[in-house]
Structures are given as C-alpha cells and as structure tokens.
Design an enzyme around this catalytic site. Structure first.
Site, mmCIF file in Angstrom:
data_model
loop_
_atom_site.group_PDB
_atom_site.id
_atom_site.type_symbol
_atom_site.label_atom_id
_atom_site.label_comp_id
_atom_site.label_asym_id
_atom_site.label_seq_id
_atom_site.Cartn_x
_atom_site.Cartn_y
_atom_site.Cartn_z
ATOM 1 N N GLU A 270 -6.773 1.859 -3.602
ATOM 2 C CA GLU A 270 -5.317 1.889 -3.712
ATOM 3 C C GLU A 270 -4.763 0.474 -3.880
ATOM 4 O OE1 GLU A 270 -3.379 4.890 -1.315
ATOM 5 O OE2 GLU A 270 -2.089 3.346 -0.465
ATOM 6 N N HIS B 126 -11.565 12.329 -0.301
ATOM 7 C CA HIS B 126 -11.711 10.977 0.207
ATOM 8 C C HIS B 126 -11.795 10.878 1.722
ATOM 9 C CE1 HIS B 126 -11.302 6.665 0.374
ATOM 10 N NE2 HIS B 126 -10.158 6.721 1.005
ATOM 11 N N ARG C 186 -0.405 9.378 -0.564
ATOM 12 C CA ARG C 186 -1.517 9.876 -1.393
ATOM 13 C C ARG C 186 -1.393 11.351 -1.760
ATOM 14 N NH1 ARG C 186 -6.495 6.620 1.538
ATOM 15 N NH2 ARG C 186 -5.965 4.628 0.568
ATOM 16 N N PHE D 250 0.855 -1.188 0.000
ATOM 17 C CA PHE D 250 0.000 0.000 0.000
ATOM 18 C C PHE D 250 0.892 1.239 0.000
ATOM 19 C CE2 PHE D 250 -4.608 0.915 0.864
ATOM 20 C CZ PHE D 250 -5.107 -0.187 0.215
ATOM 21 N N HIS E 59 -7.847 11.445 -2.741
ATOM 22 C CA HIS E 59 -7.342 10.119 -3.115
ATOM 23 C C HIS E 59 -6.938 10.167 -4.585
ATOM 24 C CE1 HIS E 59 -7.248 5.815 -3.923
ATOM 25 N NE2 HIS E 59 -7.427 5.566 -2.635
ATOM 26 N N GLN F 189 -7.868 14.873 2.633
ATOM 27 C CA GLN F 189 -7.172 13.979 1.698
ATOM 28 C C GLN F 189 -7.907 13.838 0.364
ATOM 29 O OE1 GLN F 189 -6.587 9.449 2.412
ATOM 30 N NE2 GLN F 189 -4.586 10.415 2.508
ATOM 31 N N LEU G 206 -14.619 5.527 -5.676
ATOM 32 C CA LEU G 206 -13.252 5.140 -5.373
ATOM 33 C C LEU G 206 -12.808 3.909 -6.156
ATOM 34 C CD1 LEU G 206 -10.822 5.671 -3.386
ATOM 35 C CD2 LEU G 206 -11.711 3.731 -2.115
ATOM 36 N N ARG H 13 -2.985 10.873 5.666
ATOM 37 C CA ARG H 13 -3.176 9.513 6.172
ATOM 38 C C ARG H 13 -2.645 8.499 5.171
ATOM 39 N NH1 ARG H 13 -6.972 5.459 5.173
ATOM 40 N NH2 ARG H 13 -8.522 6.748 4.130
HETATM 41 C C1 LIG Z 1 -14.954 4.320 -0.439
HETATM 42 C C2 LIG Z 1 -14.037 4.284 0.748
HETATM 43 C C3 LIG Z 1 -13.066 3.290 0.853
HETATM 44 C C4 LIG Z 1 -12.205 3.260 1.956
HETATM 45 N N1 LIG Z 1 -11.259 2.264 2.032
HETATM 46 C C5 LIG Z 1 -10.466 2.198 3.132
HETATM 47 C C6 LIG Z 1 -9.535 1.120 3.292
HETATM 48 O O1 LIG Z 1 -9.450 0.198 2.486
HETATM 49 N N2 LIG Z 1 -8.752 1.113 4.397
HETATM 50 C C7 LIG Z 1 -8.815 2.094 5.354
HETATM 51 O O2 LIG Z 1 -8.089 2.021 6.341
HETATM 52 N N3 LIG Z 1 -9.713 3.106 5.226
HETATM 53 C C8 LIG Z 1 -10.533 3.178 4.148
HETATM 54 N N4 LIG Z 1 -11.436 4.207 4.039
HETATM 55 C C9 LIG Z 1 -11.618 5.122 5.178
HETATM 56 C C10 LIG Z 1 -12.416 4.415 6.263
HETATM 57 O O3 LIG Z 1 -13.319 3.524 5.676
HETATM 58 C C11 LIG Z 1 -13.201 5.381 7.127
HETATM 59 O O4 LIG Z 1 -12.387 6.423 7.576
HETATM 60 C C12 LIG Z 1 -13.754 4.650 8.340
HETATM 61 O O5 LIG Z 1 -14.466 3.493 7.933
HETATM 62 C C13 LIG Z 1 -14.649 5.541 9.170
HETATM 63 O O6 LIG Z 1 -15.253 4.745 10.156
HETATM 64 P P1 LIG Z 1 -16.074 5.407 11.330
HETATM 65 O O7 LIG Z 1 -16.513 4.301 12.206
HETATM 66 O O8 LIG Z 1 -15.284 6.493 11.926
HETATM 67 O O9 LIG Z 1 -17.326 6.101 10.612
HETATM 68 P P2 LIG Z 1 -18.416 5.563 9.573
HETATM 69 O O10 LIG Z 1 -18.183 4.193 9.126
HETATM 70 O O11 LIG Z 1 -18.535 6.636 8.554
HETATM 71 O O12 LIG Z 1 -19.729 5.530 10.464
HETATM 72 C C14 LIG Z 1 -20.348 6.703 10.943
HETATM 73 C C15 LIG Z 1 -21.552 6.310 11.748
HETATM 74 O O13 LIG Z 1 -22.120 7.459 12.375
HETATM 75 C C16 LIG Z 1 -23.516 7.464 12.208
HETATM 76 N N5 LIG Z 1 -23.960 8.862 12.319
HETATM 77 C C17 LIG Z 1 -23.413 9.957 11.764
HETATM 78 N N6 LIG Z 1 -24.104 11.057 12.136
HETATM 79 C C18 LIG Z 1 -25.103 10.639 12.946
HETATM 80 C C19 LIG Z 1 -26.157 11.296 13.649
HETATM 81 N N7 LIG Z 1 -26.325 12.616 13.579
HETATM 82 N N8 LIG Z 1 -27.004 10.536 14.381
HETATM 83 C C20 LIG Z 1 -26.862 9.182 14.452
HETATM 84 N N9 LIG Z 1 -25.889 8.515 13.803
HETATM 85 C C21 LIG Z 1 -25.017 9.236 13.066
HETATM 86 C C22 LIG Z 1 -23.725 6.819 10.855
HETATM 87 O O14 LIG Z 1 -25.025 6.328 10.729
HETATM 88 C C23 LIG Z 1 -22.682 5.697 10.918
HETATM 89 O O15 LIG Z 1 -23.191 4.600 11.631
HETATM 90 C C24 LIG Z 1 -12.306 4.246 2.956
HETATM 91 C C25 LIG Z 1 -13.279 5.226 2.863
HETATM 92 C C26 LIG Z 1 -14.119 5.262 1.759
HETATM 93 C C27 LIG Z 1 -15.124 6.381 1.678
#
Ligand SMILES: Cc1cc2nc3c(=O)[nH]c(=O)nc-3n(C[C@H](O)[C@H](O)[C@H](O)COP(=O)(O)OP(=O)(O)OC[C@H]3O[C@@H](n4cnc5c(N)ncnc54)[C@H](O)[C@@H]3O)c2cc1C
Length: 564
Positions: free
Chosen positions: A244, A342, A275, A113, A231, A229, A241, A377
């Site tokens: 990577e 991203h 990135r 990566f 991507h 960031q 997306l 990141r």
């Molecule tokens: C397409 C894509 C691919 C990615 N691939 C990778 C990868 O391969 N490896 C890597 O390390 N990272 C990757 N990332 C980054 C990583 O996936 C995210 O940074 C990470 O999953 C975020 O997780 P989280 O638990 O912080 O939030 P999220 O998974 O975004 O969850 C947020 C939660 O908050 C809830 N929420 C938000 N606001 C409210 C509200 N007002 N009331 C109630 N609930 C609310 C939502 O419903 C959800 O349940 C990727 C990101 C994207 C977009």
C-alpha cells in the site's frame, strides 16, 4: 521434558515481542517456531507501522481512523490502548536499533496510508517487517540465559489439565521427528494467520491457522472469522503483494478506460480509502467489464506518477517484485494487479492483555482477535497490533507465573499425538493427496468467500469444506521418513486450515448484513440494530461449530455512516 514459566508458540513479531517482555519481567521463556524465526511471515511486511508521532497528530485521531476503518466493529477500549501506546512502542523500536527512514531534517519520516487522516506510517524503505524482526531477534539473544529457542519445532496440540487450565503443548522436532511435551505455567499463541486457506494469497506457506485451530479444538472461542481482508494491490498472476506504500507515495489505480475510477467510490480519499472500500471498487470495475489484461480480471496500478528517484529509494522491493515476477518495470509502466487475500481480522478471542477465556492460554498477533481491526484492518496497524499486544501478553503471562508451581502433563498426551502422526504416515496411497485438498480449499474460498458473498455461494463453499474434511481424514502423503518430513506437517496443517475455513464460512453465513470486509450481495446494507456485535464460534460437544455473540465495546465513537 522442557518446562518454562511461559511457552510462546510462534516467533514472528508478536512472539518475539512477547518473549522479550516476559524475559525482561524475569520469566523463564521458551519460544518455538516451525521455521527459523526470521522467516516468519512478519519478515514480508513492507509498508510500515502506524503511530501518531507527528507534531500535528494525536493518538485519538489514530484511534478514530481505526474505529472507522473497522466499520465500527472494533472494540474501542482495545483500540484506545493500541493507539495511545503506539508512539512509545515506535520510539522503543528506534532505541533498540530499528533504522526508521528519516527526512532531510533528520526527523522520523512518515508516509500516507489507507484510511488514515494524517501521514502516520513509520517505515524502513519497503522492508519494515524485516527490519523490526531482525532487531528483535538480536535483542532476544541478549537473554540467552532465560530464553530457550526451539527453532524448527512444530506444535501439534495444546494441553489442558483436569481443571481446564492450559499447561503446555505437544511439539515435534522437525529435524529429527522426535516428539515432546512442553510444560508451562502459561502458553502464548503467536502463530500468525490462516491466509493459506485461500489461493492465491499474499501470505507465506506457513500461514496455516495452526494456533486458531488448536485453540478452537480445546474449547477457546474464535471471533470475527468472517472478516477476511482482500488487499487491493496483489499481482494478478500469483497474488504477491504490492505494498500500500505505493499508493501512499501517490500511485493511481486505472481501469480499462484509463480512468481513475476511485473518484466514483471515494472522492475524498481516492486510492487511499480503506482496503475493503478500494478492493470492492476494483472488483466492481472488473465485474462490470472495465478490467484490464487478457481476461479482463486486472486493474492497473500506475506508479510512474511517483518520481523515479523516490520509487528507487522508498519502494525498492516492489521494483524487484515487478521486474522478477511480472516482467514489469514499475518506474516506466503500470503494473497489473487485483484484489487478493491478505489478512484475517478474526482469530482467538482475547482481552487487552492477551488472555483467552481458558486460564493460562494467551494469544497475540494475527492469530488473535482483541478486536482492534473489527471488520477491516487499516494498513500498517497489524505490525502495531503484534507489538503492543505481544508485549502486554508477555508481561501478563510472566506476572501470572510468579507464585505458581510448574504443572506437569501426563505422558499419555504424547502418545495421542504420536499415534495420530503415525496413522497419517501409514495411510495407503489411494484417494486424494493432501496437496490436492489444500488446492481445492484455496480456490473454493477465493471463489465463494471473497470480496462479494451471498448465501448460495457460502452454502456451496461450506458443503465443499465439509467434504474436504472427510477426504482429508484419509488423504495420503508421499514421505514416510522422520527427518524434515514436511509432508506429514502439511497433512496436519490442512486439518487446521479446514477448521479455520469452516468457522469463516459459518460466520459469514450468520452475519446477514454488509460491514467491513463482509459484503453480502443479498444483504447489501450495514444493519447496526441487528448486527453491531461480534460473532464467536466455539467447537460444540458434537464437534460442530456453535455460534454465540458478544458486544462491541464503544467508548467515545458512536457508529456513523462510513464515507471516504
Ligand atoms: C506480504 C505481507 C506484507 C505485509 N505488510 C504489512 C505492513 O507493511 N504493515 C502491517 O502493519 N502489516 C503488514 N502485514 C501484516 C503483518 O505482517 C502480519 O499480520 C504480522 O506480521 C503477523 O505477525 P505474527 O507475529 O502474528 O505472525 P507471523 O509473523 O506470521 O509468525 C507466525 C509464527 O508462528 C510460527 N508457527 C505457526 N504455526 C506453528 C506451529 N504449529 N508450531 C510452531 N510454530 C508455529 C511460525 O513459524 C512463525 O514463527 C503484511 C502481511 C503480508 C503477508
């Protein structure tokens, strides 16, 4: 009125990992999500998760790569914790049922990566986030006696008591429109990022910065917000997306002359530089007229150099994305991509146990800024961040609640949020629609607060955001109903996004240097003397963002010139 030791807002990887840790520590837990938990944006994570588990690897190498990737803005104490705890967390995931890819010898397989000196990304094809999220959800079900799930509930604001401690949140049941106070000894924000401030973005529609804004509105500092960031490989048409993992498997980037231009920017790491470096290189090629496509705004990602069998095995999701959303068979022809928004490195400032300066308020995952990512990141370090700091927050919050009485919020807090929602629903249908404001915000951020920035563009963006803030206070919606009224939630979300955008721009104007994802054309050099520090934004008395600084923690790696 629901009351729990720990209220977790957000059920992506950070939220579910926090819930599991808190439940295992004996706390009563509420976990809330505005969508069904397995539809959180974490489900879209494709490429994998980093952990130094190879025989020839060591967590200190992972930590150094992360520090370098962050352009020396990451806090090294936090990075050391994340990287040293990574192998244990990956093994834990395996043991609870995540089917990581194995090689022919039956060992865990690791892929290359960006910005990493070794192959250290564990993966489940290109659906790693989905695989982990579903396993955590299954595990949570084992704790049904102590974990209450509030699915399709939307938190509208945080509650602080007279002493300034966080004691819960107000939330709306999306299905019925009912609104309730959730009392809690501690609240952990796990709301994810604010990618929807940009258009296009790789982020899901739900990534609207609710947690960052709600914390900011009750006085919590938000940090490193200028670090956004881009991507390097998002679909030119719609910002989807392309993981990577494609470059990790060996794909090339080509300009209009068919040249592997990364040779000129990062001769050692080529396509697998970090990135910020790759996105900037692509944007430079585009700006200098070597872009591809009808408007010259694209770059080719050539995956045909990866054996077809391997593509079908390890990158099958992007085969589908290429076919369905770009009409391209990536196993036979290059696909047109470009840099796209991203991830946000910034967020609610926390310590290594997820604590914010507000007692009882924690944050973990993309909503938080620990800071392990600093200015940039590394790919596959975010899933790791969500799990390590989600777990640590859950454990800490559970322990905090053991000898504490359950706080109780005054019902007046309910009335305030109910009135605010009714006011939005009652607005006359004149002026602008909420959706128009969101669109203008997205295109503005993508034009002026992107890979390359300067004072004039940032100032223009700030003017537009301030106008949009005024317009959004009057903007109207179409749905006047109570049941599943997504329209009224969108109006609240636009308010949260505008807070985040304002903090991002103000911080980007403040940082008069180029570091990580922030490249200032008017200040093209990194300036450690003046700017090796975090920028924190808090909401001042007058409602305006106020800036302070905090030190970067350096343990063993002094800043050096960053080359790939
Ligand atoms: C397409 C894509 C691919 C990615 N691939 C990778 C990868 O391969 N490896 C890597 O390390 N990272 C990757 N990332 C980054 C990583 O996936 C995210 O940074 C990470 O999953 C975020 O997780 P989280 O638990 O912080 O939030 P999220 O998974 O975004 O969850 C947020 C939660 O908050 C809830 N929420 C938000 N606001 C409210 C509200 N007002 N009331 C109630 N609930 C609310 C939502 O419903 C959800 O349940 C990727 C990101 C994207 C977009």
């Amino acid at each position: 009125m629901p009351a729990h030791d720990v209220l977790i807002i957000g059920a992506g990887l950070a939220g579910q990992r926090a819930a599991l840790a808190a439940a295992e520590a004996g706390a009563s837990v509420a976990i809330m999500s505005k969508v069904h938990p397995v539809r959180s944006h974490s489900v879209a994570a494709a490429g994998g998760i980093n952990a130094a588990i190879a025989i020839d690897d060591d967590w200190t190498e992972h930590a150094y790569d992360t520090v370098k990737g962050s352009d020396f803005l990451g806090d090294q104490d936090a990075i050391e914790i994340m990287c040293s705890e990574a192998p244990g967390e990956a093994m834990h995931l395996e043991h609870i049922g995540v089917t990581f890819h194995r090689n022919e010898k039956g060992e865990l397989d690791l892929r290359a990566f960006g910005g990493a000196s070794k192959k250290r990304t564990a993966y489940v094809a290109d659906i790693t986030g989905q695989a982990i999220l579903h396993v955590l959800y299954e595990q949570l079900m084992r704790h049904e006696a102590t974990v209450d799930r509030y699915e399709e509930w939307f938190s509208t604001s945080l509650i602080l008591d007279d002493a300034g401690h966080c004691t819960g949140a107000v939330a709306r049941d999306i299905r019925s429109g009912a609104i309730e106070i959730f009392n809690a000894k501690s609240v952990i924000l796990c709301n994810g990022g604010n990618g929807q401030c940009y258009k296009p973005t790789t982020n899901a529609l739900i990534c609207t910065g609710d947690g960052i804004s709600q914390a900011y509105r009750v006085g919590a500092p938000i940090m490193d917000m200028e670090m956004v960031q881009y991507h390097p490989t998002t679909l030119a048409e719609n910002g989807f997306l392309i993981t990577e993992g494609a470059r990790g498997e060996g794909a090339h980037l080509l300009n209009a002359d068919g040249e592997r231009f990364m040779e000129n920017y990062a001769p050692n790491k080529m396509e697998l530089a970090s990135r910020d470096v790759v996105s900037r290189a692509e944007q430079t090629e585009i700006n200098e007229g070597r872009g591809v496509g009808p408007d010259g705004q694209g770059i080719y990602l050539d995956i045909t150099v990866v054996p077809r069998k391997r593509v079908l095995e390890a990158l099958r999701e992007i085969v589908n994305i290429g076919r369905d959303f770009a009409g391209t068979d990536i196993t036979r022809e290059p696909i047109m991509i470009r840099p796209g928004q991203h991830y946000i490195m910034g967020g609610v400032k926390t310590d290594v146990d997820g604590r914010t300066p507000i007692p009882g308020l924690y944050a973990a995952g993309e909503v938080a800024c620990v800071s392990v990512h600093g200015g940039n990141r590394l790919g596959a370090n975010s899933l790791l961040d969500t799990l390590i700091f989600g777990r640590r927050s859950g454990e800490h919050a559970a322990a905090r609640g053991t000898d504490m009485a359950m706080p109780k919020a005054p019902v007046s807090r309910l009335r305030e949020d109910t009135t605010a929602i009714e006011e939005i629903m009652g607005r006359p249908r004149e002026g602008r629609r909420v959706s128009e404001i969101k669109d203008e915000l997205g295109t503005t951020m993508n034009e002026y607060v992107a890979v390359y920035r300067d004072e004039a563009g940032l100032t223009k963006a700030l003017e537009i955001v301030r106008r949009l803030q005024e317009e959004s206070a009057k903007a109207y919606i179409d749905d006047g109903g109570r049941v599943f009224n997504q329209d009224v939630l969108a109006a609240l979300e636009v308010g949260y996004m505008l807070d985040c955008a304002e903090a991002t721009i103000v911080s980007a104007i403040e940082r008069k240097e180029s570091r990580g994802a922030q490249f200032r054309l008017d200040y093209p050099e990194r300036d450690d003397e003046e700017w090796l520090k975090h920028i924190n934004v808090t909401r001042g008395e007058d409602g305006e963002p106020a800036i302070t600084y905090s030190d970067v923690t350096i343990t063993q790696w002094q800043p050096e010139v960053r080359k790939y």
